[in-house]
Design a protein around this motif. Sequence first.
Motif, PDB file in Angstrom:
ATOM      1  N   ALA A   1      40.797  43.112  46.722  1.00 11.92           N
ATOM      2  CA  ALA A   1      39.745  42.588  45.839  1.00 11.92           C
ATOM      3  C   ALA A   1      39.361  43.620  44.782  1.00 11.92           C
ATOM      4  O   ALA A   1      39.191  43.276  43.605  1.00 11.92           O
ATOM      5  N   LEU A   2      39.235  44.873  45.180  1.00 14.79           N
ATOM      6  CA  LEU A   2      38.893  45.924  44.215  1.00 14.79           C
ATOM      7  C   LEU A   2      39.996  46.083  43.164  1.00 14.79           C
ATOM      8  O   LEU A   2      39.713  46.282  41.979  1.00 14.79           O
TER       9      LEU A   2
ATOM     10  N   ARG B   1      41.878  43.769  42.080  1.00 16.39           N
ATOM     11  CA  ARG B   1      41.954  42.562  41.252  1.00 16.39           C
ATOM     12  C   ARG B   1      40.677  42.291  40.452  1.00 16.39           C
ATOM     13  O   ARG B   1      40.546  41.246  39.828  1.00 16.39           O
ATOM     14  N   GLN B   2      39.733  43.218  40.467  1.00 13.65           N
ATOM     15  CA  GLN B   2      38.454  42.984  39.782  1.00 13.65           C
ATOM     16  C   GLN B   2      38.616  42.735  38.295  1.00 13.65           C
ATOM     17  O   GLN B   2      37.868  41.954  37.728  1.00 13.65           O
ATOM     18  N   ASP B   3      39.561  43.383  37.638  1.00 16.20           N
ATOM     19  CA  ASP B   3      39.759  43.169  36.206  1.00 16.20           C
ATOM     20  C   ASP B   3      40.386  41.813  35.922  1.00 16.20           C
ATOM     21  O   ASP B   3      40.028  41.154  34.948  1.00 16.20           O
TER      22      ASP B   3
ATOM     23  N   PRO C   1      37.450  38.765  38.210  1.00 14.92           N
ATOM     24  CA  PRO C   1      36.201  39.391  38.657  1.00 14.92           C
ATOM     25  C   PRO C   1      35.332  38.506  39.557  1.00 14.92           C
ATOM     26  O   PRO C   1      34.794  38.984  40.552  1.00 14.92           O
TER      27      PRO C   1
ATOM     28  N   ALA D   1      37.088  38.157  43.008  1.00 10.82           N
ATOM     29  CA  ALA D   1      37.033  39.446  43.707  1.00 10.82           C
ATOM     30  C   ALA D   1      35.635  39.675  44.277  1.00 10.82           C
ATOM     31  O   ALA D   1      35.491  40.110  45.428  1.00 10.82           O
ATOM     32  N   GLU D   2      34.609  39.369  43.494  1.00  8.54           N
ATOM     33  CA  GLU D   2      33.230  39.555  43.962  1.00  8.54           C
ATOM     34  C   GLU D   2      32.913  38.630  45.136  1.00  8.54           C
ATOM     35  O   GLU D   2      32.279  39.049  46.107  1.00  8.54           O
TER      36      GLU D   2
END
Length: 137
Positions: free
Chosen positions: A26-27, A29-31, A34, A37-38
């Motif tokens: 998830a971290l 893939r945040q870009d 978002p 991922a959150e």
Amino acid sequence: MTKRAPAKRPPIHMIDSEADTLTDLALARQDQSPALAELLLQEIDRAKIYTAAKIPADIVTMHSRVEFVDEGNGQSRTVELVYPVDADIAAGRISIMTPIGAGLIGMREGQSILWPDRDGQQRRLSIVKVTRSAIAG
């Protein structure tokens, strides 16, 4: 007009090693994704954590086969929850990094969750059956 509180999500459960791997995923893939991922990070944060040997058999873990009903359209589906590299929708393997995949992880047979789809619409997903793979955990 009164504002309604968001629906409380049911308790969820995860395997410790999977929670660590999913946090890293998830971290990373945040870009790209978002919001997704959150959502996944929030689910990991609220999960009760178990070792692979101790997690109940009726919990959706990675590589589980999950039969669920999308209450919005009444459609029943059976999928295997996998990491993105193994995803193949035609073969019934759905990535954890999809809205449905992130909504299924940690759920228990008989539970339902109100979860956003790709368009941000809330869908109720109800878990009918969980079959765990020998490679789960």
